[in-house]
Design a protein around this motif. Sequence first.
Motif, mmCIF file in Angstrom:
data_model
loop_
_atom_site.group_PDB
_atom_site.id
_atom_site.type_symbol
_atom_site.label_atom_id
_atom_site.label_comp_id
_atom_site.label_asym_id
_atom_site.label_seq_id
_atom_site.Cartn_x
_atom_site.Cartn_y
_atom_site.Cartn_z
ATOM 1 N N GLY A 1 5.150 22.960 18.305
ATOM 2 C CA GLY A 1 6.207 21.858 19.952
ATOM 3 C C GLY A 1 7.007 21.214 19.111
ATOM 4 N N GLU A 2 6.690 19.577 19.661
ATOM 5 C CA GLU A 2 7.808 19.076 18.838
ATOM 6 C C GLU A 2 7.964 19.022 16.850
ATOM 7 O OE1 GLU A 2 7.095 14.161 18.025
ATOM 8 O OE2 GLU A 2 5.386 14.939 19.630
ATOM 9 N N LEU A 3 7.115 19.359 16.657
ATOM 10 C CA LEU A 3 7.595 19.090 15.000
ATOM 11 C C LEU A 3 8.458 20.782 14.638
ATOM 12 C CD1 LEU A 3 4.542 17.951 13.051
ATOM 13 C CD2 LEU A 3 6.274 16.831 13.824
ATOM 14 N N GLY A 4 8.692 21.501 15.675
ATOM 15 C CA GLY A 4 9.103 22.573 15.643
ATOM 16 C C GLY A 4 8.750 23.615 14.077
ATOM 17 N N LEU A 5 7.741 23.840 14.007
ATOM 18 C CA LEU A 5 7.434 24.381 12.298
ATOM 19 C C LEU A 5 7.250 26.242 12.624
ATOM 20 C CD1 LEU A 5 5.412 21.200 10.787
ATOM 21 C CD2 LEU A 5 7.203 21.710 10.673
ATOM 22 N N HIS A 6 7.919 25.838 11.713
ATOM 23 C CA HIS A 6 7.209 28.077 11.535
ATOM 24 C C HIS A 6 5.961 28.404 11.300
ATOM 25 C CE1 HIS A 6 7.551 32.362 10.952
ATOM 26 N NE2 HIS A 6 6.927 31.443 9.932
ATOM 27 N N ARG A 7 5.399 27.360 10.546
ATOM 28 C CA ARG A 7 3.805 28.129 10.048
ATOM 29 C C ARG A 7 2.729 27.161 10.286
ATOM 30 N NH1 ARG A 7 2.274 28.027 4.881
ATOM 31 N NH2 ARG A 7 0.700 29.876 4.142
ATOM 32 N N LEU A 8 1.953 26.796 9.675
ATOM 33 C CA LEU A 8 0.851 25.800 9.762
ATOM 34 C C LEU A 8 -0.265 26.660 8.562
ATOM 35 C CD1 LEU A 8 -0.719 23.980 12.925
ATOM 36 C CD2 LEU A 8 0.589 22.900 10.849
ATOM 37 N N LEU B 1 -13.791 25.070 1.641
ATOM 38 C CA LEU B 1 -14.800 25.779 0.724
ATOM 39 C C LEU B 1 -15.322 27.195 1.824
ATOM 40 C CD1 LEU B 1 -16.455 22.172 0.535
ATOM 41 C CD2 LEU B 1 -14.844 23.128 -1.010
ATOM 42 N N PHE B 2 -15.441 27.780 0.468
ATOM 43 C CA PHE B 2 -15.670 29.129 0.868
ATOM 44 C C PHE B 2 -17.278 28.925 1.363
ATOM 45 C CE2 PHE B 2 -13.277 30.706 -2.333
ATOM 46 C CZ PHE B 2 -13.178 32.018 -1.566
ATOM 47 N N HIS B 3 -18.110 27.777 1.467
ATOM 48 C CA HIS B 3 -19.372 27.950 2.224
ATOM 49 C C HIS B 3 -19.799 27.244 3.312
ATOM 50 C CE1 HIS B 3 -19.231 24.593 -0.620
ATOM 51 N NE2 HIS B 3 -19.991 23.414 0.215
ATOM 52 N N ASN B 4 -18.294 26.652 3.680
ATOM 53 C CA ASN B 4 -17.806 25.278 5.302
ATOM 54 C C ASN B 4 -17.097 26.991 6.622
ATOM 55 O OD1 ASN B 4 -16.997 23.718 7.182
ATOM 56 N ND2 ASN B 4 -15.829 22.650 5.623
ATOM 57 N N ALA B 5 -18.886 27.383 7.015
ATOM 58 C CA ALA B 5 -18.201 27.999 8.002
ATOM 59 C C ALA B 5 -18.095 27.500 9.116
ATOM 60 C CB ALA B 5 -19.516 28.648 8.407
ATOM 61 N N ALA B 6 -18.701 26.439 9.504
ATOM 62 C CA ALA B 6 -18.173 25.277 10.520
ATOM 63 C C ALA B 6 -16.338 25.451 10.375
ATOM 64 C CB ALA B 6 -19.333 23.870 10.791
ATOM 65 N N SER B 7 -15.789 24.855 9.733
ATOM 66 C CA SER B 7 -14.736 24.548 9.733
ATOM 67 C C SER B 7 -14.140 25.975 9.611
ATOM 68 C CB SER B 7 -13.853 23.526 8.210
ATOM 69 O OG SER B 7 -12.888 23.548 8.246
ATOM 70 N N GLN B 8 -14.669 26.690 8.711
ATOM 71 C CA GLN B 8 -13.614 27.950 8.982
ATOM 72 C C GLN B 8 -13.568 28.323 10.780
ATOM 73 O OE1 GLN B 8 -15.829 30.624 6.222
ATOM 74 N NE2 GLN B 8 -15.058 29.140 4.725
ATOM 75 N N ARG B 9 -14.836 28.873 11.380
ATOM 76 C CA ARG B 9 -14.886 28.630 12.891
ATOM 77 C C ARG B 9 -14.062 27.792 13.806
ATOM 78 N NH1 ARG B 9 -20.280 28.649 11.383
ATOM 79 N NH2 ARG B 9 -20.810 26.341 12.511
ATOM 80 N N VAL B 10 -14.107 27.032 12.979
ATOM 81 C CA VAL B 10 -12.768 26.304 13.589
ATOM 82 C C VAL B 10 -11.552 26.587 14.156
ATOM 83 C CG1 VAL B 10 -11.415 23.560 13.994
ATOM 84 C CG2 VAL B 10 -14.616 23.543 14.192
ATOM 85 N N LEU B 11 -11.022 26.921 12.722
ATOM 86 C CA LEU B 11 -9.707 27.398 12.231
ATOM 87 C C LEU B 11 -9.451 28.885 13.590
ATOM 88 C CD1 LEU B 11 -9.119 26.569 8.699
ATOM 89 C CD2 LEU B 11 -7.868 25.559 10.594
ATOM 90 N N ARG B 12 -10.227 29.910 13.045
ATOM 91 C CA ARG B 12 -10.143 30.756 13.748
ATOM 92 C C ARG B 12 -10.045 30.808 15.213
ATOM 93 N NH1 ARG B 12 -12.190 34.841 9.931
ATOM 94 N NH2 ARG B 12 -12.795 34.281 7.899
ATOM 95 N N ARG B 13 -11.068 30.214 15.120
ATOM 96 C CA ARG B 13 -11.093 30.011 17.556
ATOM 97 C C ARG B 13 -9.287 29.039 17.342
ATOM 98 N NH1 ARG B 13 -16.798 26.777 17.647
ATOM 99 N NH2 ARG B 13 -17.988 28.220 17.832
ATOM 100 N N ASN B 14 -9.021 28.862 16.775
ATOM 101 C CA ASN B 14 -7.520 28.600 16.755
ATOM 102 C C ASN B 14 -6.359 29.271 16.394
ATOM 103 O OD1 ASN B 14 -6.763 25.520 18.119
ATOM 104 N ND2 ASN B 14 -9.108 25.530 16.994
ATOM 105 N N GLY B 15 -6.521 30.846 16.173
ATOM 106 C CA GLY B 15 -5.448 31.508 15.623
ATOM 107 C C GLY B 15 -5.367 32.069 14.395
ATOM 108 N N PHE B 16 -6.228 30.994 14.080
ATOM 109 C CA PHE B 16 -5.708 31.160 11.859
ATOM 110 C C PHE B 16 -6.549 32.660 10.929
ATOM 111 C CE2 PHE B 16 -5.174 26.792 12.693
ATOM 112 C CZ PHE B 16 -3.623 26.201 11.630
ATOM 113 N N PHE C 1 -6.596 29.486 4.857
ATOM 114 C CA PHE C 1 -6.136 30.015 6.018
ATOM 115 C C PHE C 1 -4.007 29.621 6.741
ATOM 116 C CE2 PHE C 1 -10.333 29.889 5.906
ATOM 117 C CZ PHE C 1 -10.344 30.622 7.304
ATOM 118 N N HIS C 2 -3.890 30.805 7.700
ATOM 119 C CA HIS C 2 -2.828 29.781 8.215
ATOM 120 C C HIS C 2 -2.137 30.709 9.509
ATOM 121 C CE1 HIS C 2 -0.235 33.880 7.076
ATOM 122 N NE2 HIS C 2 -1.359 34.105 7.583
ATOM 123 N N LEU C 3 -1.387 29.892 10.139
ATOM 124 C CA LEU C 3 -1.010 30.604 11.926
ATOM 125 C C LEU C 3 0.181 30.552 11.814
ATOM 126 C CD1 LEU C 3 -2.166 31.347 14.320
ATOM 127 C CD2 LEU C 3 -1.622 28.602 14.684
#
Length: 187
Positions: free
Chosen positions: A119-126, A131-146, A168-170
């Motif tokens: 929105g405000e920053l007008g970016l195209h990509r995040l 870490l490979f074993h950080n499943a919790a962070s991976q879930r956070v990213l996937r829930r946000n469409g990454f 990951f990217h979005l």
Amino acid sequence: MRPPVTRLVTLDDAEELAVCLRRNRTFLDPWEPARPDSWFTASGQRAVLAECFELHARGVMVPLAVLDEDGRLAGRLSVNNVVRGAFLSASLGYWVAQEAGGRGLATAAVADAVRLAFGELGLHRLEACTLFHNAASQRVLRRNGFTPFGVAPRYLRIAGRWQDHLLFHLLNEENEETEAPPDAAGA
């Protein structure tokens, strides 16, 4: 829609950040670079925040506080390495205190960052990495469409050693025609 759980950090947050970081030091150690003892003090956090504010003033970082349901500081999130021009991209970094985990705060904070970036920053990509074993962070990213798109061998020195990361990217699909603002035409 859930109310925002993030806001810009201020120097007034330094003491609360230091307390939160000290309380969560053991919990965060496996996911963070090795930090000197001064990092966990109010003066150390004031120095960190001063650097963040300088980067924010230059338009290359947005330093945010993550707040719990009672408005108390529960972590940090930063939109880092904002690049304009043809790239229009940034990376995310975040952490949430152990006692605030499992309540959706990290997921909501990343959602706030996505809205800000696209929105405000007008970016195209995040981009974000875990870490490979950080499943919790991976879930956070996937829930946000990454989505995962690659591997970065020995990407960051975390917990005292170089460790591989999953990237990951979005993409901002709603704004495919985003153009760089005239004052940011250079990369």
